[in-house]
Write a protein that holds these residues in place. Sequence first.
Motif, PDB file in Angstrom:
ATOM      1  N   MET A  22     -22.900 -29.508  60.136  1.00 45.50           N
ATOM      2  CA  MET A  22     -22.656 -29.550  61.211  1.00 45.50           C
ATOM      3  C   MET A  22     -21.512 -29.465  62.215  1.00 45.50           C
ATOM      4  N   ILE A  23     -20.804 -30.197  61.749  1.00 47.48           N
ATOM      5  CA  ILE A  23     -19.384 -30.610  62.780  1.00 47.48           C
ATOM      6  C   ILE A  23     -19.100 -29.262  62.683  1.00 47.48           C
ATOM      7  N   GLU A  24     -18.784 -28.112  61.372  1.00 58.33           N
ATOM      8  CA  GLU A  24     -17.964 -26.902  61.850  1.00 58.33           C
ATOM      9  C   GLU A  24     -18.713 -25.356  62.955  1.00 58.33           C
ATOM     10  N   LYS A  25     -20.307 -25.700  62.784  1.00 53.29           N
ATOM     11  CA  LYS A  25     -21.150 -25.491  63.173  1.00 53.29           C
ATOM     12  C   LYS A  25     -20.769 -25.500  65.362  1.00 53.29           C
ATOM     13  N   LEU A  26     -20.945 -27.158  65.108  1.00 50.46           N
ATOM     14  CA  LEU A  26     -20.408 -27.870  66.659  1.00 50.46           C
ATOM     15  C   LEU A  26     -19.053 -26.832  66.956  1.00 50.46           C
ATOM     16  N   ARG A  27     -17.613 -26.895  66.199  1.00 54.01           N
ATOM     17  CA  ARG A  27     -16.706 -26.583  65.923  1.00 54.01           C
ATOM     18  C   ARG A  27     -16.299 -25.451  66.925  1.00 54.01           C
ATOM     19  N   ALA A  28     -16.849 -24.339  66.100  1.00 49.57           N
ATOM     20  CA  ALA A  28     -17.412 -23.077  66.045  1.00 49.57           C
ATOM     21  C   ALA A  28     -17.830 -22.377  67.244  1.00 49.57           C
ATOM     22  N   ALA A  29     -19.157 -23.903  68.043  1.00 47.60           N
ATOM     23  CA  ALA A  29     -19.568 -23.130  68.943  1.00 47.60           C
ATOM     24  C   ALA A  29     -18.953 -22.793  70.301  1.00 47.60           C
ATOM     25  N   ILE A  30     -18.258 -24.935  70.161  1.00 51.23           N
ATOM     26  CA  ILE A  30     -17.047 -25.201  70.884  1.00 51.23           C
ATOM     27  C   ILE A  30     -16.561 -24.502  71.202  1.00 51.23           C
ATOM     28  N   ASP A  31     -15.386 -23.750  69.915  1.00 56.63           N
ATOM     29  CA  ASP A  31     -14.240 -22.892  70.213  1.00 56.63           C
ATOM     30  C   ASP A  31     -14.577 -21.616  71.516  1.00 56.63           C
ATOM     31  N   ALA A  32     -15.457 -21.385  70.616  1.00 54.99           N
ATOM     32  CA  ALA A  32     -16.265 -20.151  71.839  1.00 54.99           C
ATOM     33  C   ALA A  32     -16.665 -19.992  73.414  1.00 54.99           C
ATOM     34  N   ALA A  33     -17.076 -21.404  73.406  1.00 55.35           N
ATOM     35  CA  ALA A  33     -17.077 -22.148  74.665  1.00 55.35           C
ATOM     36  C   ALA A  33     -15.805 -22.066  75.526  1.00 55.35           C
ATOM     37  N   GLY A  34     -14.446 -21.910  75.355  1.00 54.07           N
ATOM     38  CA  GLY A  34     -13.784 -21.760  75.804  1.00 54.07           C
ATOM     39  C   GLY A  34     -13.014 -22.484  76.760  1.00 54.07           C
TER      40      GLY A  34
ATOM     41  N   ILE B 143     -30.520 -35.106  65.615  1.00 52.49           N
ATOM     42  CA  ILE B 143     -30.182 -33.825  65.791  1.00 52.49           C
ATOM     43  C   ILE B 143     -29.883 -32.631  64.685  1.00 52.49           C
ATOM     44  N   ASP B 144     -30.524 -31.400  65.123  1.00 55.17           N
ATOM     45  CA  ASP B 144     -30.971 -30.474  64.093  1.00 55.17           C
ATOM     46  C   ASP B 144     -29.701 -29.480  64.010  1.00 55.17           C
ATOM     47  N   PRO B 145     -29.016 -29.645  63.104  1.00 57.41           N
ATOM     48  CA  PRO B 145     -27.659 -28.648  63.074  1.00 57.41           C
ATOM     49  C   PRO B 145     -28.436 -26.898  62.828  1.00 57.41           C
ATOM     50  N   GLU B 146     -29.480 -26.295  62.911  1.00 49.66           N
ATOM     51  CA  GLU B 146     -29.740 -25.567  62.720  1.00 49.66           C
ATOM     52  C   GLU B 146     -30.172 -25.540  64.402  1.00 49.66           C
ATOM     53  N   THR B 147     -30.799 -25.869  65.174  1.00 47.96           N
ATOM     54  CA  THR B 147     -31.104 -25.777  66.201  1.00 47.96           C
ATOM     55  C   THR B 147     -31.198 -26.472  67.881  1.00 47.96           C
ATOM     56  N   ASP B 148     -30.280 -27.021  67.340  1.00 46.49           N
ATOM     57  CA  ASP B 148     -29.880 -28.200  69.043  1.00 46.49           C
ATOM     58  C   ASP B 148     -27.982 -27.809  68.935  1.00 46.49           C
ATOM     59  N   ILE B 149     -27.578 -26.326  68.847  1.00 41.88           N
ATOM     60  CA  ILE B 149     -25.963 -26.519  68.891  1.00 41.88           C
ATOM     61  C   ILE B 149     -25.870 -26.044  69.772  1.00 41.88           C
ATOM     62  N   GLU B 150     -26.796 -25.490  70.491  1.00 37.07           N
ATOM     63  CA  GLU B 150     -26.492 -25.119  72.051  1.00 37.07           C
ATOM     64  C   GLU B 150     -26.447 -26.049  72.593  1.00 37.07           C
ATOM     65  N   ASP B 151     -27.817 -26.629  72.498  1.00 36.78           N
ATOM     66  CA  ASP B 151     -27.900 -27.811  73.298  1.00 36.78           C
ATOM     67  C   ASP B 151     -26.717 -28.547  73.549  1.00 36.78           C
ATOM     68  N   LEU B 152     -26.540 -29.288  72.544  1.00 33.77           N
ATOM     69  CA  LEU B 152     -25.110 -30.516  72.419  1.00 33.77           C
ATOM     70  C   LEU B 152     -23.492 -29.492  73.229  1.00 33.77           C
ATOM     71  N   VAL B 153     -23.820 -28.578  73.576  1.00 34.32           N
ATOM     72  CA  VAL B 153     -22.592 -27.167  73.652  1.00 34.32           C
ATOM     73  C   VAL B 153     -22.563 -27.362  75.429  1.00 34.32           C
ATOM     74  N   ALA B 154     -24.018 -26.926  75.531  1.00 29.48           N
ATOM     75  CA  ALA B 154     -24.333 -27.543  76.886  1.00 29.48           C
ATOM     76  C   ALA B 154     -23.736 -29.261  77.834  1.00 29.48           C
ATOM     77  N   PHE B 155     -24.399 -29.534  76.875  1.00 32.26           N
ATOM     78  CA  PHE B 155     -23.782 -31.261  76.854  1.00 32.26           C
ATOM     79  C   PHE B 155     -22.419 -31.506  77.513  1.00 32.26           C
ATOM     80  N   ALA B 156     -21.922 -30.667  76.508  1.00 35.36           N
ATOM     81  CA  ALA B 156     -20.222 -30.881  76.134  1.00 35.36           C
ATOM     82  C   ALA B 156     -19.784 -30.171  76.991  1.00 35.36           C
ATOM     83  N   ARG B 157     -20.159 -29.627  78.186  1.00 37.89           N
ATOM     84  CA  ARG B 157     -19.850 -28.723  79.121  1.00 37.89           C
ATOM     85  C   ARG B 157     -20.173 -29.810  80.537  1.00 37.89           C
ATOM     86  N   GLN B 158     -21.386 -30.271  80.293  1.00 32.83           N
ATOM     87  CA  GLN B 158     -21.954 -30.867  81.899  1.00 32.83           C
ATOM     88  C   GLN B 158     -21.335 -32.270  81.346  1.00 32.83           C
ATOM     89  N   TYR B 159     -20.825 -32.876  80.320  1.00 36.04           N
ATOM     90  CA  TYR B 159     -20.198 -33.707  80.221  1.00 36.04           C
ATOM     91  C   TYR B 159     -18.665 -34.111  80.847  1.00 36.04           C
TER      92      TYR B 159
END
Length: 108
Positions: A1-13, A52-68
Amino acid sequence: MIEKLRAAIDAAGDAIGESFEISGVACMAGCDRPCTVAYYGSRKATYLFGDIDPETDIEDLVAFARQYAYLHDGWCSSVDRPGKLRKSTLARVPSSFIALEPTEEFTQ
């Protein structure tokens, strides 16, 4: 999950900010609610999310990171959190800065 989240955060720029970091820990005492994620910021409320489901919740985690990133004190209500994070909150801990500020309730 950490690698998926890192990639998604990097993609969010720049939408999240340069100071956002992701790290893993062996245990966050969420055994009954595996895959636990925390958000912590200096002088901000800390959030702990479980189930947290690493397959389905990454987008929500990234959205919250933006918000936070843009919440000056980290505080938001559950209805303002994205998707599954509205109902998977294990804890919201006020920052120590907020907890130490005197309030009228405690000074009387």
